[in-house]
Design a protein around this motif. Structure first.
Motif, mmCIF file in Angstrom:
data_model
loop_
_atom_site.group_PDB
_atom_site.id
_atom_site.type_symbol
_atom_site.label_atom_id
_atom_site.label_comp_id
_atom_site.label_asym_id
_atom_site.label_seq_id
_atom_site.Cartn_x
_atom_site.Cartn_y
_atom_site.Cartn_z
ATOM 1 N N TYR A 17 -6.594 -2.612 6.318
ATOM 2 C CA TYR A 17 -7.102 -3.506 7.380
ATOM 3 C C TYR A 17 -8.539 -3.937 7.091
ATOM 4 O O TYR A 17 -9.291 -4.249 8.017
ATOM 5 C CB TYR A 17 -7.007 -2.813 8.748
ATOM 6 N N SER B 153 -3.949 -3.979 0.603
ATOM 7 C CA SER B 153 -2.675 -4.705 0.605
ATOM 8 C C SER B 153 -2.890 -6.107 1.147
ATOM 9 O O SER B 153 -3.731 -6.313 2.018
ATOM 10 C CB SER B 153 -1.700 -3.929 1.498
ATOM 11 N N LYS C 107 5.023 -7.454 0.349
ATOM 12 C CA LYS C 107 4.745 -6.126 -0.200
ATOM 13 C C LYS C 107 3.901 -6.189 -1.483
ATOM 14 O O LYS C 107 4.280 -5.657 -2.531
ATOM 15 C CB LYS C 107 6.053 -5.369 -0.482
ATOM 16 N N ASP D 231 -7.493 4.477 2.401
ATOM 17 C CA ASP D 231 -6.512 3.439 2.737
ATOM 18 C C ASP D 231 -7.241 2.358 3.541
ATOM 19 O O ASP D 231 -7.616 2.579 4.695
ATOM 20 C CB ASP D 231 -5.373 4.098 3.533
ATOM 21 N N LYS E 215 -1.321 -7.360 5.432
ATOM 22 C CA LYS E 215 -2.033 -7.555 6.701
ATOM 23 C C LYS E 215 -2.959 -8.772 6.588
ATOM 24 O O LYS E 215 -3.051 -9.589 7.486
ATOM 25 C CB LYS E 215 -2.869 -6.316 7.039
ATOM 26 N N ALA F 251 0.843 -1.198 0.000
ATOM 27 C CA ALA F 251 0.000 0.000 0.000
ATOM 28 C C ALA F 251 0.879 1.250 0.000
ATOM 29 O O ALA F 251 0.504 2.283 -0.550
ATOM 30 C CB ALA F 251 -0.890 -0.015 1.234
ATOM 31 N N THR F 252 2.054 1.143 0.614
ATOM 32 C CA THR F 252 2.922 2.321 0.737
ATOM 33 C C THR F 252 3.285 2.890 -0.648
ATOM 34 O O THR F 252 3.244 4.096 -0.852
ATOM 35 C CB THR F 252 4.211 1.958 1.513
HETATM 36 C C1 LIG Z 1 -2.735 2.436 7.595
HETATM 37 C C2 LIG Z 1 -1.649 1.744 6.851
HETATM 38 N N1 LIG Z 1 -1.546 1.941 5.535
HETATM 39 C C3 LIG Z 1 -0.579 1.345 4.819
HETATM 40 C C4 LIG Z 1 0.337 0.501 5.412
HETATM 41 C C5 LIG Z 1 1.431 -0.103 4.582
HETATM 42 O O1 LIG Z 1 1.040 -1.254 3.960
HETATM 43 P P1 LIG Z 1 2.083 -2.076 3.050
HETATM 44 O O2 LIG Z 1 2.953 -2.868 3.963
HETATM 45 O O3 LIG Z 1 1.228 -2.886 2.178
HETATM 46 O O4 LIG Z 1 2.889 -1.067 2.304
HETATM 47 C C6 LIG Z 1 0.262 0.273 6.784
HETATM 48 C C7 LIG Z 1 1.254 -0.603 7.442
HETATM 49 O O5 LIG Z 1 1.420 -0.622 8.640
HETATM 50 C C8 LIG Z 1 -0.761 0.910 7.522
HETATM 51 O O6 LIG Z 1 -0.878 0.721 8.840
#
Ligand SMILES: Cc1ncc(COP(=O)(O)O)c(C=O)c1O
Length: 381
Positions: free
Chosen positions: A204, A231, A242, A201, A234, A99-100
């Motif tokens: 979760y 993503s 990733k 986002d 989680k 997601a990042t």
């Molecule tokens: C709210 C939120 N968005 C995005 C992410 C990042 O997700 P990813 O590991 O898929 O990049 C996290 C990871 O802790 C998160 O808590």
């Protein structure tokens, strides 16, 4: 030497790295970082091994930049089945490095220098970095503890003629809040009236316990202006893979893809193959996944209550917040907890820009083995 980029110069080490370092130095049990201390499902890992062995079919070479079609089709099928959301696999879904990367590419693709983005705090730290690297400005509005409700008037006051985007994180890290439909409707109406993009986002999305998750894009008139991000990190307890994605209109995805192609170009090919196959079998998996995490939540929350802490019961995510007694400060409290009780947690002031509220709140992560949680609870008592 010439100076560095001024935005980057201001970035500090993330609080997660700082706490993890302190946890290692003090041999403390680490309930700070948001990932499991146990492995992801064996059957999904086996799917990756199978994909790695399919090198003769090109599976160990660059993947298509948008993501392999079978993964985009599986993502599209899940949105349709679970939420009646129609995202075209060919043009409205982009597979990203978690997601990042999706957050980062979306900000760079949609924001211009000077644009403003309303973000509800406390917020996940990469929003600020992505917004600022795009030259835009973050405008925080505080969700009020302990219920993490917003005041719509404060959101309206934050609006200027430069506001371009609203970021919603639902289910919400770090509070564990799961938005009600009425709250989401109000936020979406605000976005529509003011012609804002909404970056939602939803990493979760499958970690909800009592309430159902409602994707922002399912609300009236929202699909076209929402950038939905999720993503598998989680959901499958495989944060190291990733694999994430972003879904939106063809025009928005095409813009985000332009950044992605010059950033990373594509995502690890064999892991995409495995995820495409795993998503097809998600229904049975999710039932057990949710009940396991609900059990872990109850174990931690009840244990923290027994230890005399003022813990808030989260409706979603794998985090629980503890409100500190009057006069305590979150950073000092966390340092003391690591040194004296050998338990590492996160001071939430790191998630706030505007309000001091985070100074009286700390975050515990329960994505841990029962043994880890029980040992941490024993240390806290
Ligand atoms: C709210 C939120 N968005 C995005 C992410 C990042 O997700 P990813 O590991 O898929 O990049 C996290 C990871 O802790 C998160 O808590």
């Amino acid at each position: 030497m010439k100076s560095m980029n001024h935005v980057v110069s201001n970035f500090k080490e993330s609080i997660f790295s700082t706490m993890t370092k302190m946890a290692i130095e003090n041999k403390a049990i680490n309930l700070s970082q948001g990932f499991p201390d146990f492995d992801g499902p064996k059957w999904v890992i086996n799917l990756a091994k199978e994909a790695l062995d399919e090198g003769h079919l090109g599976k160990n070479q660059y993947a298509p930049s948008m993501g392999i079609l079978s993964l985009r089709e599986a993502i599209s099928a899940n949105y349709k089945k679970l939420y009646h959301l129609d995202y075209s696999a060919s043009s409205e879904i982009l597979v990203t490095n978690g997601a990042t990367e999706a957050i980062f590419c979306a900000c760079l693709a949609l924001l211009n220098p000077g644009d403003e983005v309303i973000v509800l705090e406390p917020f996940y730290d990469s929003y600020l970095a992505a917004i600022e690297l795009a030259g835009a400005k973050i405008v925080p509005v505080t969700l009020k503890a302990p219920n993490f409700t917003y005041d719509i008037n404060e959101i309206k006051e934050a609006l200027t003629d430069k506001t371009k985007m609203l970021i919603i994180n639902n289910p919400h890290n770090p509070s564990g809040k799961v938005y009600d439909k009425s709250e989401l409707s109000e936020l979406c109406q605000f976005a529509c009236e003011n012609d804002l993009y909404v970056m939602s986002d939803e990493v979760y999305e499958f970690l909800t316990f009592e309430k159902a998750h409602i994707p922002t894009a399912t609300l009236e008139n929202m699909k076209e202006r929402t950038i939905t991000i999720s993503s598998t990190g989680k959901t499958f307890g495989l944060t190291g893979w990733k694999i994430g994605w972003v879904c939106s209109s063809e025009t928005i995805i095409s813009a985000i893809h332009k950044v992605h192609q010059f950033n990373v170009f594509c995502v690890a090919h064999p892991l995409q193959v495995a995820m495409a196959r795993a998503l097809e079998k998600m229904d049975e998996y999710i039932i057990e996944f949710k009940s396991e995490y609900k059990r872990k939540r109850d174990l931690l929350v009840n244990g923290l209550k027994d230890a005399g802490l003022n813990v808030l019961n989260p409706a979603g995510t794998y985090f629980a917040l503890v409100m500190l007694p009057e006069g305590e400060n979150d950073v000092d409290y966390c340092k003391k907890l690591i040194v004296e009780n050998k338990v590492a947690v996160i001071p939430t002031s790191a998630f706030y820009l505007k309000s001091d509220e985070g100074k009286r709140i700390v975050r515990f992560c329960f994505a841990k083995q029962d043994e880890t949680l029980l040992n941490a609870l024993k240390n806290l008592k």
